[in-house]
Design a protein around this motif. Structure first.
Motif: not given
Length: 78
Positions: A41-68
């Protein structure tokens, strides 16, 4: 600092898109680990949190690419 040329900004946008793809793949891996019943359960909770951060990072990278591509530097007021 001198402003980058358009060709340099396009190259930076491509780098941001590649980073977005890596982050999106990391989110998929995190989702997979979060949904794997063989993980603790601990690993699953950590993986869920990490996936959320990764999704937000992907979105930020795409926003940066669009601005560039529009001719702006990320974080630049426009």
């Amino acid at each position: 600092m001198a402003r980058p040329f358009r060709a340099e900004m396009r190259a930076m946008a491509e780098q941001s898109e590649r980073a977005a793809a890596r982050s999106a793949a990391a989110a998929v891996d995190g989702d997979r680990a979060a949904n794997d019943p063989s993980n603790s359960p601990t690993l699953r909770a950590q993986a869920k949190a990490a996936a959320g951060f990764a999704r937000r990072h992907a979105e930020e990278y795409r926003e940066d690419a669009a601005k560039l591509r529009e001719g702006y530097l990320p974080g630049e007021d426009w």
